[in-house]
Write a protein that holds these residues in place. Structure first.
Motif, PDB file in Angstrom:
ATOM      1  N   VAL A 255       0.895  -1.198   0.100  1.00  0.00           N
ATOM      2  CA  VAL A 255       0.085   0.025   0.071  1.00  0.00           C
ATOM      3  C   VAL A 255       0.762   1.390   0.104  1.00  0.00           C
ATOM      4  O   VAL A 255       1.814   1.244   0.720  1.00  0.00           O
ATOM      5  CB  VAL A 255      -1.021   0.054   1.301  1.00  0.00           C
ATOM      6  CG1 VAL A 255      -1.590   1.286   1.208  1.00  0.00           C
ATOM      7  CG2 VAL A 255      -1.957  -1.278   1.263  1.00  0.00           C
ATOM      8  N   GLY A 256       0.380   2.401  -0.821  1.00  0.00           N
ATOM      9  CA  GLY A 256       1.363   3.530  -0.919  1.00  0.00           C
ATOM     10  C   GLY A 256       0.986   4.376  -0.031  1.00  0.00           C
ATOM     11  O   GLY A 256       0.132   4.376   1.048  1.00  0.00           O
ATOM     12  N   PRO A 257       1.340   5.884  -0.368  1.00  0.00           N
ATOM     13  CA  PRO A 257       0.754   6.859   0.376  1.00  0.00           C
ATOM     14  C   PRO A 257      -0.639   7.359   0.612  1.00  0.00           C
ATOM     15  O   PRO A 257      -1.199   7.557   1.582  1.00  0.00           O
ATOM     16  CB  PRO A 257       1.540   8.245  -0.201  1.00  0.00           C
ATOM     17  CG  PRO A 257       2.707   7.530  -1.014  1.00  0.00           C
ATOM     18  CD  PRO A 257       2.044   6.115  -1.278  1.00  0.00           C
ATOM     19  N   LEU A 258      -1.441   6.864  -0.207  1.00  0.00           N
ATOM     20  CA  LEU A 258      -2.977   7.267  -0.193  1.00  0.00           C
ATOM     21  C   LEU A 258      -3.482   6.355   0.929  1.00  0.00           C
ATOM     22  O   LEU A 258      -4.388   6.749   1.783  1.00  0.00           O
ATOM     23  CB  LEU A 258      -3.425   7.362  -1.463  1.00  0.00           C
ATOM     24  CG  LEU A 258      -3.146   8.500  -2.296  1.00  0.00           C
ATOM     25  CD1 LEU A 258      -4.106   8.323  -3.623  1.00  0.00           C
ATOM     26  CD2 LEU A 258      -3.676   9.967  -1.967  1.00  0.00           C
ATOM     27  N   GLY A 259      -3.252   5.156   0.895  1.00  0.00           N
ATOM     28  CA  GLY A 259      -3.802   4.029   1.618  1.00  0.00           C
ATOM     29  C   GLY A 259      -3.352   4.305   3.167  1.00  0.00           C
ATOM     30  O   GLY A 259      -3.957   4.380   4.094  1.00  0.00           O
ATOM     31  N   LEU A 260      -2.195   5.070   3.237  1.00  0.00           N
ATOM     32  CA  LEU A 260      -1.270   5.154   4.491  1.00  0.00           C
ATOM     33  C   LEU A 260      -2.122   6.445   5.129  1.00  0.00           C
ATOM     34  O   LEU A 260      -2.221   6.495   6.422  1.00  0.00           O
ATOM     35  CB  LEU A 260      -0.032   5.070   4.614  1.00  0.00           C
ATOM     36  CG  LEU A 260       0.727   4.036   4.138  1.00  0.00           C
ATOM     37  CD1 LEU A 260       2.485   4.050   3.879  1.00  0.00           C
ATOM     38  CD2 LEU A 260       0.723   2.587   5.042  1.00  0.00           C
ATOM     39  N   MET A 261      -2.632   7.433   4.363  1.00  0.00           N
ATOM     40  CA  MET A 261      -2.943   8.473   4.859  1.00  0.00           C
ATOM     41  C   MET A 261      -4.499   7.928   5.407  1.00  0.00           C
ATOM     42  O   MET A 261      -4.791   8.545   6.185  1.00  0.00           O
ATOM     43  CB  MET A 261      -3.245   9.579   3.657  1.00  0.00           C
ATOM     44  CG  MET A 261      -4.047  10.622   4.042  1.00  0.00           C
ATOM     45  SD  MET A 261      -3.130  11.767   5.502  1.00  0.00           S
ATOM     46  CE  MET A 261      -1.790  12.424   4.563  1.00  0.00           C
ATOM     47  N   GLY A 262      -5.019   7.076   4.619  1.00  0.00           N
ATOM     48  CA  GLY A 262      -6.445   6.561   4.981  1.00  0.00           C
ATOM     49  C   GLY A 262      -6.357   6.149   6.472  1.00  0.00           C
ATOM     50  O   GLY A 262      -7.128   6.194   7.341  1.00  0.00           O
TER      51      GLY A 262
END
Length: 313
Positions: A255-262
């Motif tokens: 998982v990349g940045p957007l998923g980690l932001m979620g």
């Protein structure tokens, strides 16, 4: 607060169609299935969707499998209803001794045990029809969850943390989305499952704050009673473990940045719940418990956006 037989229950969503528009003869059965309290099926569904989104990212897909997500929606509504009906059959005597639950259809006499059992079977058939649409591995995995579901209602009689067993059952979807996509399991969904169990224990401890006094009288055990005055510490510990395990799962799945932001926004929501939780505020506890739908959707949205971004790159 005591309600008249056949009227909406205290923890139901106000003005829900099941209490307003459904024929009067069907309303007790809809209440057995908790249709007027949709938060239950949302909380059963969200781990399925997380797992499907995680599988999409791991498999390089732009979207979670839409067909699987639709099946999980139908299955979650049916099996949450079946689980609630089974729970009410087992707990009908205990429910009669707790203010919040004594007006449920079985303890109040609106539905007989025989009729409730038939209704349970019908809901299970819907769940079975959904499960059979998946691959063989996922079918076997789905059947494996039934043992935990059958055990849960009895745990509150002798185990101080029945929420852990509830977590095993309500988190099963964290395995199912991945299994439906790949026909197997790996470390990522197993870590997602572990984190989701901790999430369930945390939010159901908040839910149990509504019944502490009645549970003490009835001799019902719960994590809220077990943690006592340190209930905020107990909830925060569960939530910290949940975020840690889910975070590891996301990293392993790529998982990349957007998923980690979620995930970060999800964690922030959980921290807000801990800050607002009050052992002596049952109404507020119900509101916080219900807010976990929004927390779960935030994480799911982050994972979907991440899948889209990776596919477009």
């Amino acid at each position: 607060m005591v309600t008249e037989p056949g009227s909406a229950l205290p923890d139901a969503v106000r003005g829900h169609w099941a209490d307003r528009l459904a024929p009067a003869s069907l309303r007790p059965y809809l209440r057995l299935a908790r249709l007027e309290r949709p938060i239950g099926w949302w909380l059963l569904l969200l781990p399925c969707w997380w797992s499907a989104a995680l599988a999409a990212i791991a498999g390089g897909q732009a979207w979670p499998n839409v067909y699987h997500c639709a099946l999980f929606l139908i299955g979650s509504i049916a099996m949450r209803g079946a689980g609630s009906t089974y729970n009410d059959i087992v707990d009908r005597d205990l429910d009669a001794r707790v203010e919040r639950t004594r007006d449920r259809p079985l303890p109040s006499g609106q539905v007989s045990t025989k009729s409730a059992t038939i209704f349970l079977a019908l809901q299970c058939l819907i769940g079975l029809a959904v499960l059979l649409q998946l691959n063989g591995f996922a079918i076997v995995l789905g059947f494996a969850s039934l043992g935990v579901v059958a055990l849960y209602p009895f745990m509150k009689r002798f185990f101080w943390m029945p929420q852990i067993v509830l977590g095993f059952a309500f988190s099963w979807g964290a395995l199912m989305g991945w299994a439906a996509a790949f026909g197997s399991l790996s470390t990522a969904p197993l870590l997602l499952y572990a984190g989701t169990i901790a999430w369930v224990v945390g939010y159901d401890t908040i839910y149990a704050l509504q019944d502490i006094e009645d549970d003490e009288i009835a001799g019902i055990k719960s994590s809220a009673r077990f943690f006592g005055e340190k209930v905020k510490l107990g909830i925060s510990t569960c939530y910290l473990f949940a975020v840690a395990m889910i975070g590891l799962s996301l990293v392993l799945a790529g998982v990349g940045p957007l998923g980690l932001m979620g995930l970060l926004l999800f964690a922030t929501h959980l921290a807000w719940q801990v800050a607002k939780a009050d052992r002596h505020d049952g109404v507020g506890a119900l509101r916080l418990f219900r807010s976990n739908r929004d927390a779960g959707l935030i994480l799911f949205a982050g994972l979907v956006l991440d899948a889209l971004a990776k596919a477009a790159a």
